[in-house]
Design an enzyme around this catalytic site. Sequence first.
Site, mmCIF file in Angstrom:
data_model
loop_
_atom_site.group_PDB
_atom_site.id
_atom_site.type_symbol
_atom_site.label_atom_id
_atom_site.label_comp_id
_atom_site.label_asym_id
_atom_site.label_seq_id
_atom_site.Cartn_x
_atom_site.Cartn_y
_atom_site.Cartn_z
ATOM 1 N N ASP A 155 -19.588 5.514 -19.794
ATOM 2 C CA ASP A 155 -18.651 4.499 -19.319
ATOM 3 C C ASP A 155 -18.531 4.626 -17.779
ATOM 4 O OD1 ASP A 155 -16.890 2.422 -19.186
ATOM 5 O OD2 ASP A 155 -15.593 3.125 -20.790
ATOM 6 N N GLU A 182 -7.360 -2.606 -20.559
ATOM 7 C CA GLU A 182 -7.396 -1.132 -20.609
ATOM 8 C C GLU A 182 -5.984 -0.535 -20.460
ATOM 9 O OE1 GLU A 182 -10.787 0.560 -18.468
ATOM 10 O OE2 GLU A 182 -11.827 -1.347 -18.555
HETATM 11 C C1 BGC Z 1 -14.413 -2.418 -12.570
HETATM 12 C C2 BGC Z 1 -14.423 -2.415 -14.073
HETATM 13 C C3 BGC Z 1 -14.311 -1.036 -14.550
HETATM 14 C C4 BGC Z 1 -13.132 -0.318 -13.910
HETATM 15 C C5 BGC Z 1 -13.136 1.105 -14.306
HETATM 16 C C6 BGC Z 1 -13.187 -1.732 -12.053
HETATM 17 O O1 BGC Z 1 -13.195 -1.715 -10.668
HETATM 18 O O2 BGC Z 1 -14.426 -3.725 -12.113
HETATM 19 O O3 BGC Z 1 -15.600 -2.950 -14.582
HETATM 20 O O4 BGC Z 1 -14.169 -1.075 -15.932
HETATM 21 O O5 BGC Z 1 -13.153 -0.432 -12.514
HETATM 22 O O6 BGC Z 1 -12.020 1.776 -13.815
HETATM 23 C C1 BGC Z 2 -14.640 -0.023 -19.728
HETATM 24 C C2 BGC Z 2 -15.833 -0.459 -20.548
HETATM 25 C C3 BGC Z 2 -16.693 -1.400 -19.764
HETATM 26 C C4 BGC Z 2 -17.069 -0.787 -18.437
HETATM 27 C C5 BGC Z 2 -17.922 -1.673 -17.569
HETATM 28 C C6 BGC Z 2 -15.009 0.405 -18.346
HETATM 29 O O1 BGC Z 2 -13.863 0.558 -17.563
HETATM 30 O O2 BGC Z 2 -13.992 1.038 -20.403
HETATM 31 O O3 BGC Z 2 -15.397 -1.050 -21.744
HETATM 32 O O4 BGC Z 2 -17.820 -1.745 -20.507
HETATM 33 O O5 BGC Z 2 -15.896 -0.477 -17.733
HETATM 34 O O6 BGC Z 2 -17.201 -2.681 -16.989
#
Ligand code: BGC
Ligand code: BGC
Length: 632
Positions: free
Chosen positions: A320, A517
Amino acid sequence: MKTFLHWQIILSNIVAISLFVSSCQVFPAITKPKALSSYDLQVRQLLLQMTLEEKIGQMIQADQEHIKDANDIGKFFLGSVLSGGNSDPKDGNSLEAWTDLYDRCQGHALKTRLGIPILYGVDAVHGHSNVLDAVIFPHNIGLGCTRNPKLIEKIGRITAKEVRATGINWTFAPCVTVPRDERWGRTYEGFSEDPNLVKVLGAAAIRGLQGSKLSNPLSILACAKHYAGDGGTTAMIRSGRGAGGRRNTRIRLDQGDTQVDEQTLRRIHLAPYVAAINAGVGTIMPSYSSVNGVKCSENKYLLTDVLKNELGFEGFLISDYRAINQLDRNYKTAIAKSINAGMDMGMVPSEYKEFSKSLKELVEEGTVPMSRIDDAVTRILRVKFAMGLMDKKRSHLADRSLHKSFGSSKHRQVARQAVRQSIVLLKNDDKTLPIPKKLARIHVGGKCADNLGYQCGGWTIRWQGGSGNVTPGGTTILSAIKKTVSKKAEVTFSQNGTGAEGADIGIVVIGERSYVEGFGDSNDLSLDREDIEAFSNMKKAGIPVVVVLISGRPMIINDVLNQADAFLAAWLPGTEGQGVADVLFGDYKPTGKLSFTWPRSMEQIPINVGDVDYDSASVDKPLFEYGFGLTY
Ligand code: BGC
Ligand code: BGC
């Protein structure tokens, strides 16, 4: 002799055909996809030609927004590029801009010595949800209520086609989490609290996205996530003082620790992965969260022993977003922990240079064995061969002829069908529904009535979703109501529900604002003051009131439910608000059944079907049991 043989052949054909037909009845058209390891001969030949840097490059996924110099794609032999939740093309968010971005990145990979194409990954989690004009389907929680795997497979096919229109070939979906506590901000990403339903629908989504063959140019690579137990974390409640010194409690479930015995872990949280592997899923994403104190991203038992060796997963694991960074204060040590546990590709948005350098050192020092690198790269290349990416005769740039059908009305029709089928009717006193289309006046209110952003929820255009007209082409619930009623009917609207006097009926559309999230973790799922006010203002006018709830999970609704004449849970329906109007006005008789238990109070959470005392008389019943759903 000849005729005897002839007859024998005809006879055996008849037997074969009838066997085939009868097996189709038992297992409708589900054929097991070709094993990924069947490409190993070709993979081995390619692997022999690769330098260590080239191998390590295949194991890296960088975020395009953090690639300052696009030549890095070739320079570091990157195997993959992603766009995270907010990683849009610099020149806008249109279909063209996305397609150009993909082509640019792929172009760099194709120019490398071996010309191995990249996999480009996005979170197309309910349609191609980063791109303007894409059709946005209901989030998984709503799809769970449809109980309709055929429909979910169809949604997967359409999503794959819209993703392919931009050239992109990989989605971080489906999420096959089994959320057991709706205070978790990711509840809506799960189909159900019941692993049996998640198994069936997750597999259907994979079949839809990947098609019957990964090499089909209209298929994309799927990714089952987040492995394992992401939906089972223990709530951490911290009380403190918030704004103005007021006492408050904060809850955290996201990225937490799942404390379970092995049998429960397998029965609830691993079961969907068994189904996903059987459906041929090419990739799996280990979770940020931990199981019994060990982070999944460094859990050798779960990643290698269980997933790969025991369950026979032949695809590859993608970490991830920056999950590896969480494993150790020292980044190099963190990399070693994850790769040695079985991680095959690192989602290392901005750290790709460091990752490449450190992993090379780790191999040279002998901390990460070469056999582990070869295994990881073999798994990645298997998938690339299976997808036809190694076929030099094929173009690996975007097929722009697919732009024609992007966000088409045909695609939207399927989304509308999904919306209709996902809605759960919770209450309908005195046959309030269906509403006659010929009423003289209908008053609509509530903050979600005319808000496409709220209707779509998180992971829509922006990472956290948004408010208002986040994307063109959709239909808000208010405009859907206007389109549905007869020409003579008048539809009035006030967001706070006032001015309903004299109307024949009121419809109030209320619920949650978008989140994703951990931002959605919440210890208070009651309706907010604005929503309760909008409802009471309507009710005060002395007219029957229908409530439509837009939410990523069951909420605490008791008072409003008691006073409402009809109540619909519409979840996060996406762009096709017309599906909601279809149910309100009798164009579709409700069929949706709850895929989650609906709690009576916050104190009753967590409550899940299958709990030992779920049906016991000594325990308070939930407000609505799992599987509840009325019709009219
Ligand atoms: C990204 C997301 C990612 C997240 C993780 C964001 O800045 O755009 O895709 O899931 O950070 O913390
Ligand atoms: C999320 C994932 C996601 C990834 C990429 C993460 O923060 O937990 O579900 O696929 O970002 O954006």
